[in-house]
Structures are given as C-alpha cells and as structure tokens.
Design a protein around this motif. Structure first.
Motif, PDB file in Angstrom:
ATOM      1  N   UNK A 122       9.986  27.697  65.419  1.00  0.00           N
ATOM      2  CA  UNK A 122       9.256  27.200  66.597  1.00  0.00           C
ATOM      3  C   UNK A 122      10.073  26.325  67.528  1.00  0.00           C
ATOM      4  N   UNK A 123      11.095  25.638  67.021  1.00  0.00           N
ATOM      5  CA  UNK A 123      11.840  24.731  67.893  1.00  0.00           C
ATOM      6  C   UNK A 123      12.647  25.469  68.958  1.00  0.00           C
ATOM      7  N   UNK A 124      12.714  26.803  68.865  1.00  0.00           N
ATOM      8  CA  UNK A 124      13.411  27.583  69.896  1.00  0.00           C
ATOM      9  C   UNK A 124      12.477  28.004  71.032  1.00  0.00           C
TER      10      UNK A 124
ATOM     11  N   UNK B 271       8.019  32.725  69.932  1.00  0.00           N
ATOM     12  CA  UNK B 271       6.587  32.818  70.203  1.00  0.00           C
ATOM     13  C   UNK B 271       5.885  33.730  69.212  1.00  0.00           C
ATOM     14  N   UNK B 272       6.518  34.823  68.832  1.00  0.00           N
ATOM     15  CA  UNK B 272       5.867  35.809  67.972  1.00  0.00           C
ATOM     16  C   UNK B 272       5.409  35.217  66.637  1.00  0.00           C
ATOM     17  N   UNK B 273       6.263  34.506  65.874  1.00  0.00           N
ATOM     18  CA  UNK B 273       5.768  33.977  64.597  1.00  0.00           C
ATOM     19  C   UNK B 273       4.695  32.907  64.760  1.00  0.00           C
TER      20      UNK B 273
ATOM     21  N   UNK C  12       4.707  21.987  69.766  1.00  0.00           N
ATOM     22  CA  UNK C  12       4.264  20.819  69.018  1.00  0.00           C
ATOM     23  C   UNK C  12       3.188  21.121  67.996  1.00  0.00           C
ATOM     24  N   UNK C  13       2.469  22.221  68.176  1.00  0.00           N
ATOM     25  CA  UNK C  13       1.404  22.591  67.249  1.00  0.00           C
ATOM     26  C   UNK C  13       1.945  23.510  66.160  1.00  0.00           C
TER      27      UNK C  13
END
Length: 269
Positions: free
Chosen positions: A71-73, A227-229, A55-56
């Motif tokens: 991020x949605x993954x 998570x990495x990006x 969400x952030x």
C-alpha cells in the motif's frame, strides 16, 4: 478487515475520485477529456484520495499476488510531477508506449491476457463486460470506436458504480430503497473488479513500467499495482493464484468497436 477509522461513504468517494482520475490519465492525451487530468483541482482531489486510501491499510499484513505492490506505493506525487511536463511531451510519450500497433509488453486490453487458445472465452469476456455496462444504463461512445475491455473504460466503470452507490444512499428519500440500490451497486463493484480488473491489471502495470522506463506511464504503474490489493482486501476477494502475461492474437473484426476511450462511458438515451 480494513481499519474502521474513516466513514465508509468517505472512503467510497475517495475510491470513486481515484478511479476516475486514473481512468483519465490512461485515456487519450489528444482528447478533450485530458483537461480533467491537467486540472489542478482534479489533481489535488486525486492526491488526497490516494493518501486517504493508503492510510486505511489492513490491521494485519496480507499476501500480495504476483505483480502487486504494498500500500505504501499508492502515492501520486511522481505521477503528478510527470504531468507538469508540456502536453506535447506527454503525447509523444503516449505514442512511444502505446503506439499505433498494440504493444506486446503492456496491451491495455483485458482479454489480451487470456491464453491465446481460449479465443471463444475471450469473446465471452468481452460480451460480459459490455453486459455490465448495459445493465447500468450506459453505453460506450461511438465517436472513436474502442473495445470495452480497455483499462481506462474499466476503471471509469468502477468510478461510475461507486457514484451510483453514493447517489442511491444520498438522494433516494426511501432509505430502504436506497439501501437496496446501493447493495446492487456494491455487488456489481465486487463482481466487476474480481472478474475484470483484479487478475490482469498487475500484469499490465508491470509491463507498462518496463515498456515506459520513465515518465508518466512509469509513474502510474506502481499506483495501479498498489491499488489492486487494497481493493481486493476491501472487497474480500482472494489473491489470484498465478501470474498472467499478455498473449496477443488476431481478432475477428466484430469483436472490436464499442467505445472511444477518450470519450468514456455515457448514459444511454
């Protein structure tokens, strides 16, 4: 910049919990530590942490490096569903994916992603990783020797650094000293992530997804690549300029043997 809607200490705690959970999942399912993965409470905390971090998202879109996912993954539901299978099946899947011989598609060791011609550089990288561990008063387990550049150990070290930062801010009565210690941890987080996770984990995740095909390890692959990006953006680190691929080589015997991945990192005596 990341949205400022959530207190940074809450986000750091979410990062700590998620790193620790992913480290345990990528550890040895035959080890005692697997109880942390199977625990319903740990799973709920990890799911909530992933939801909070997802969400952030940045106010502006940011470029993804090769192998990274949006991020949605960063969703743990498929991973947690896979963990409902019997432990015997999960162990069999671990053996199929990682086996007794290092898988060429997805070796879980950082230095296997350096070009084979850079043998001495690989040795330097292993020494640098071990140096990070020693600098923070921890040592890897001697019970079942494992190299310090294993993905599970590196993720656990990130959780450890975030915990050290949190404890410095929460427990030290001298607030100035606490802020100083927290700053040291924050710099180590950025340095270790940039030097030892950001550049190779997307390649590992891509290979892991291909090798696994389905099941637990296929489900963890997109979580890692998303998570990495997010972490790169949070830490202000640039995207790697080019993709990397595993390139296995024979190693001197002395380069192996620091830690038992299942046992994780331990405070030095």
């Amino acid at each position: 910049m990341m949205n400022a809607t959530t207190d940074s200490t809450v986000l750091d705690l979410a990062r700590e919990c998620l790193y620790r959970f992913l480290s345990a999942v990528l550890g040895d399912p035959y080890a005692d530590r697997w109880g942390d993965v199977a625990d319903a409470g740990s799973q709920r905390i990890a799911r909530a942490a992933a939801e909070l971090l997802r969400g952030e998202v940045p106010d502006q879109a940011f470029a993804l490096a090769p192998g990274e996912s949006p991020p949605d993954r960063l969703a743990l539901e498929p991973l947690l569903d896979a963990l409902e299978r019997p432990i015997s099946e999960l162990r069999a899947e671990h053996d199929r994916v990682f086996g007794l011989v290092m898988p060429k598609e997805c070796p879980p060791y950082e230095t296997e992603y350096h070009p084979a011609s850079e043998v001495f550089f690989r040795s330097q990288q292993l020494a640098d990783i071990a140096g990070f561990y020693r600098a923070f008063g921890i040592q890897t387990s001697l019970a079942r020797p494992e190299r310090p550049d294993h993905i599970a150990l590196e993720l656990e070290f990130m959780a450890f650094l975030l915990m050290k930062k949190r404890m410095a801010l929460e427990t030290l009565q001298d607030k100035a000293l606490g802020a100083e210690h927290a700053g040291i941890c924050e710099r180590a987080i950025a340095d270790f992530f940039g030097d030892h996770l950001a550049w190779w984990v997307p390649a590992f995740a891509a290979g892991l997804g291909r090798k696994a095909g389905e099941g637990l390890y296929a489900a963890i692959a997109p979580v890692l690549s998303a998570l990495i990006p997010l972490e790169r953006q949070r830490l202000g680190l640039p995207a790697p300029a080019r993709p990397v691929h595993p390139d296995l080589i024979e190693r001197p015997e002395e380069q192996a043997g620091c830690a038992a991945c299942p046992q994780g990192l331990a405070i030095s005596a």
